[in-house]
Design an enzyme around this catalytic site. Sequence first.
Site, short mmCIF file in Angstrom:
data_model
loop_
_atom_site.label_atom_id
_atom_site.label_comp_id
_atom_site.label_asym_id
_atom_site.label_seq_id
_atom_site.Cartn_x
_atom_site.Cartn_y
_atom_site.Cartn_z
N ARG A 185 0.81 -1.22 0.00
CA ARG A 185 0.00 0.00 0.00
C ARG A 185 0.85 1.28 0.00
NH1 ARG A 185 -3.88 0.26 4.63
NH2 ARG A 185 -3.03 2.06 5.70
N ARG A 212 7.45 6.61 -5.81
CA ARG A 212 7.23 7.63 -6.85
C ARG A 212 8.54 8.20 -7.36
NH1 ARG A 212 3.73 10.73 -3.23
NH2 ARG A 212 1.72 9.67 -3.37
N ARG A 248 -2.49 -7.73 16.25
CA ARG A 248 -1.33 -6.99 16.73
C ARG A 248 -1.90 -5.76 17.42
NH1 ARG A 248 3.61 -7.81 18.46
NH2 ARG A 248 5.03 -6.10 18.05
N ARG A 251 6.40 5.48 16.02
CA ARG A 251 6.25 6.86 15.55
C ARG A 251 5.86 7.79 16.69
NH1 ARG A 251 1.46 5.29 11.16
NH2 ARG A 251 0.24 4.06 12.60
N GLU A 284 3.88 5.91 19.84
CA GLU A 284 3.10 4.72 19.52
C GLU A 284 4.00 3.49 19.62
OE1 GLU A 284 0.49 5.50 16.14
OE2 GLU A 284 0.79 3.43 15.51
N TYR A 337 -8.27 -5.14 7.83
CA TYR A 337 -7.79 -3.78 8.05
C TYR A 337 -8.44 -2.91 7.00
CZ TYR A 337 -4.97 0.25 8.88
OH TYR A 337 -4.59 1.53 9.20
N ASP A 375 -9.37 0.95 5.76
CA ASP A 375 -9.27 2.38 5.94
C ASP A 375 -10.67 2.95 6.13
OD1 ASP A 375 -6.53 2.92 5.91
OD2 ASP A 375 -6.44 2.79 3.73
P1 FAD Z 1 -14.24 0.70 15.29
O1 FAD Z 1 -13.77 2.09 15.10
O2 FAD Z 1 -13.32 -0.25 15.91
O3 FAD Z 1 -15.60 0.77 16.13
C1 FAD Z 1 -16.16 -0.37 16.76
C2 FAD Z 1 -16.76 0.08 18.10
O4 FAD Z 1 -17.47 -0.99 18.67
C3 FAD Z 1 -15.69 0.47 19.13
O5 FAD Z 1 -16.01 1.73 19.66
C4 FAD Z 1 -15.78 -0.63 20.17
O6 FAD Z 1 -15.48 -0.17 21.48
C5 FAD Z 1 -17.24 -1.02 20.06
N1 FAD Z 1 -17.49 -2.40 20.51
C6 FAD Z 1 -16.84 -3.52 20.15
N2 FAD Z 1 -17.37 -4.60 20.77
C7 FAD Z 1 -18.39 -4.16 21.53
C8 FAD Z 1 -19.30 -4.78 22.41
N3 FAD Z 1 -19.27 -6.10 22.62
N4 FAD Z 1 -20.23 -4.01 23.03
C9 FAD Z 1 -20.27 -2.67 22.85
N5 FAD Z 1 -19.41 -2.02 22.03
C10 FAD Z 1 -18.49 -2.75 21.37
N6 FAD Z 1 -8.07 4.68 8.43
C11 FAD Z 1 -7.84 5.69 7.56
O7 FAD Z 1 -8.60 5.86 6.59
N7 FAD Z 1 -6.80 6.56 7.76
C12 FAD Z 1 -5.92 6.46 8.80
O8 FAD Z 1 -5.00 7.27 8.93
C13 FAD Z 1 -6.13 5.37 9.71
N8 FAD Z 1 -5.29 5.20 10.75
C14 FAD Z 1 -5.48 4.15 11.60
C15 FAD Z 1 -4.59 3.98 12.64
C16 FAD Z 1 -4.73 2.92 13.51
C17 FAD Z 1 -3.75 2.76 14.62
C18 FAD Z 1 -5.80 2.00 13.33
C19 FAD Z 1 -5.96 0.82 14.24
C20 FAD Z 1 -6.72 2.18 12.31
C21 FAD Z 1 -6.57 3.24 11.43
N9 FAD Z 1 -7.47 3.46 10.39
C22 FAD Z 1 -7.25 4.49 9.50
C23 FAD Z 1 -8.67 2.59 10.19
C24 FAD Z 1 -9.94 3.14 10.90
O9 FAD Z 1 -9.70 3.23 12.28
C25 FAD Z 1 -11.13 2.21 10.61
O10 FAD Z 1 -11.41 2.14 9.24
C26 FAD Z 1 -12.46 2.61 11.31
O11 FAD Z 1 -12.27 3.16 12.57
C27 FAD Z 1 -13.35 1.39 11.42
O12 FAD Z 1 -14.59 1.73 12.01
P2 FAD Z 1 -15.51 0.61 12.66
O13 FAD Z 1 -16.76 1.29 13.09
O14 FAD Z 1 -15.62 -0.56 11.74
O15 FAD Z 1 -14.69 0.05 13.91
N1 UDP Z 2 6.37 0.88 6.72
C1 UDP Z 2 7.74 0.91 6.81
N2 UDP Z 2 8.35 2.08 7.14
C2 UDP Z 2 7.67 3.22 7.35
C3 UDP Z 2 6.27 3.19 7.25
C4 UDP Z 2 5.64 2.00 6.95
O1 UDP Z 2 8.39 -0.11 6.63
O2 UDP Z 2 8.31 4.26 7.65
C5 UDP Z 2 5.71 -0.43 6.40
C6 UDP Z 2 5.31 -1.18 7.68
O3 UDP Z 2 5.49 -2.57 7.42
C7 UDP Z 2 3.85 -0.86 7.83
C8 UDP Z 2 3.39 -0.82 6.36
O4 UDP Z 2 4.52 -0.25 5.67
O5 UDP Z 2 3.18 -1.86 8.57
C9 UDP Z 2 2.16 -0.01 6.09
O6 UDP Z 2 2.38 1.31 6.54
P1 UDP Z 2 1.20 2.32 6.84
O7 UDP Z 2 1.78 3.64 7.16
O8 UDP Z 2 0.22 2.25 5.72
O9 UDP Z 2 0.60 1.63 8.14
P2 UDP Z 2 -0.45 2.14 9.24
O10 UDP Z 2 -0.38 3.63 9.32
O11 UDP Z 2 -1.75 1.65 8.78
O12 UDP Z 2 0.05 1.48 10.46
#
Ligand code: FAD
Ligand code: UDP
Length: 374
Positions: A172, A176, A249, A280, A300, A348, A350
Site C-alpha cells: 500500500r 514515486r 497486533r 512513531r 506509539e 484492516y 481504511d
Molecule cells: P471501530 O472504530 O473499531 O468501532 C467499533 C466500536 O465498537 C468500538 O467503539 C468498540 O469499542 C465497540 N465495541 C466492540 N465490541 C463491543 C461490544 N461487545 N459491546 C459494545 N461495544 C463494542 N483509516 C484511515 O482511513 N486513515 C488512517 O489514517 C487510519 N489510521 C489508523 C490507525 C490505527 C492505529 C488504526 C488501528 C486504524 C486506522 N485506520 C485508518 C482505520 C480506521 O480506524 C477504521 O477504518 C475505522 O475506525 C473502522 O470503524 P468501525 O466502526 O468498523 O470500527
Molecule cells: N512501513 C515501513 N516504514 C515506514 C512506514 C511503513 O516499513 O516508515 C511499512 C510497515 O510494514 C507498515 C506498512 O509499511 O506496517 C504499512 O504502513 P502504513 O503507514 O500504511 O501503516 P499504518 O499507518 O496503517 O500502520
Amino acid sequence: MKIVYDYLIVGSGLFGAIFANEASKRNKSCLILEKRSNIGGNVYTQQKDGINIHAYGAHIFHTSNETVWNYVNQFARFNNYVNSPVANYHGELYNLPFNMNTFYQMWRVITPDQARQTIEKQKKPLLGEPANLEEQAQSLIGNDIYQKLIKGYTEKQWGRDCTQLPASIIRRLPVRYTYDNNYFNDPYQGIPMGGYTKMIEQMLDGCDVKLNTDFNTDREGFSKLAHKIIYTGQLDAYFDYCYGPLEYRSLRFETEKLDIENYQGVAVMNYTDSETPYTRIIEHKHFEFGKQPNTYITREYPLEWSLGIEPYYPINDEKNQELFQRYHLLAEEQNKTIFGGRLPEYRYYDMDKTVELALEVVRQELGEGVNYGH
Ligand code: FAD
Ligand code: UDP
C-alpha cells in the site's frame, strides 16, 4: 429509555454511526451500545487545550471515491491537511513515502533516471511472486531503503522478521519518481476540522447512546430491546470464542503534554531503526495547523496482543483466516444480526472503505434514499 427499538447498534465507531444516522433519518429508532467510555471507535478524538488528540492513533481521511468524500463532508468540514510523514533513522531524516526527495537524501541522486539506475543496481531479481515482505521490499526499492526505512520499522510493528511477513503489508506504500511527499495517491484527503468526535456526534444526533456497556455480557437480554441488531464488535467475542480467539497486533499509546509550541514540526515522525522502542511520534496540533502555545505528542509502541487488549491489526495468516471462516459461517446463521465493520470482518479497512461498506449495508437493509451530498 424505550423498551423496543428498531435497531440495536453495537459499537459507536464510523460503521455503527453511519448506520444509526441513516436509520434515524428514516424514522427508525436506534439504541447504540458502546463498551468504551466514549463514542467514535478508533476515530475518537479528545480535545485538550484546543488540540484534538487522536486517541487511537493518527487518522487521516483519504479516498479516491468521490461519493464517499461527498458523503462524509455532510457531517464535517475537512481541512486541506496532506499527510507527509518524515522518517528518522538514527537522526538521519528522510521524506516518505519513497519518492525523489527520499532518493536524493539517501544517495544524492537528482534525476528520476539516476534514482532508477541506483535502485536497479541494488534490486534483488525476483523469480515469480515475492515470497515474503523482505523479497518484496528489496525487489521494489533496493537494499539501502529496505535496511534503513523498512526493516526496523516493520519488525517492530509486527513483532516478527520481515522474512516471516506477507508482501502485501507494504504494497500500500507508494513509490514515486517525482518530488512528491504526499503519503497517499488519493485525490481527496483531509482532517475534519474540530475533530472526528464532533463528526460522529453529528451522525448520532437523535439516537440513544449507552456508554460503558458491553453487549456480549448479556447478549440475550440486550437483543430483546430491538427488532434487529447491527454488530460492529469482534466476531469471535459474539460467539464466546468457541473456536478460540482470532489474533491481532496491538498498540500502546503514550501521550505527553509539552509546554513548548512546536516539538517536531510535522504531524507524524516515523522511527525506522530497530533500537527505538516506538514506531512513531504524532504531534496532534499539526493535523489542524494549530497555533496553541503548548503541544501534545503521542508515542506509539507496538504491543503483543492477548485476549482483553485492544485489537488493532488483524493477523492475516492462513491459521487466522481459516478460523475467521469458521466464525463467518456461524455469523451467516444469525438472521436477527447484521455484522459489519473492521472487527466482524477481521480486515484492516481504511475509513473510506468502512464508509463504503456501511452505506452498502444501509442500502440492503434500509433501501435507497441515501443523501450523498453533492
Ligand atoms: P471501530 O472504530 O473499531 O468501532 C467499533 C466500536 O465498537 C468500538 O467503539 C468498540 O469499542 C465497540 N465495541 C466492540 N465490541 C463491543 C461490544 N461487545 N459491546 C459494545 N461495544 C463494542 N483509516 C484511515 O482511513 N486513515 C488512517 O489514517 C487510519 N489510521 C489508523 C490507525 C490505527 C492505529 C488504526 C488501528 C486504524 C486506522 N485506520 C485508518 C482505520 C480506521 O480506524 C477504521 O477504518 C475505522 O475506525 C473502522 O470503524 P468501525 O466502526 O468498523 O470500527
Ligand atoms: N512501513 C515501513 N516504514 C515506514 C512506514 C511503513 O516499513 O516508515 C511499512 C510497515 O510494514 C507498515 C506498512 O509499511 O506496517 C504499512 O504502513 P502504513 O503507514 O500504511 O501503516 P499504518 O499507518 O496503517 O500502520
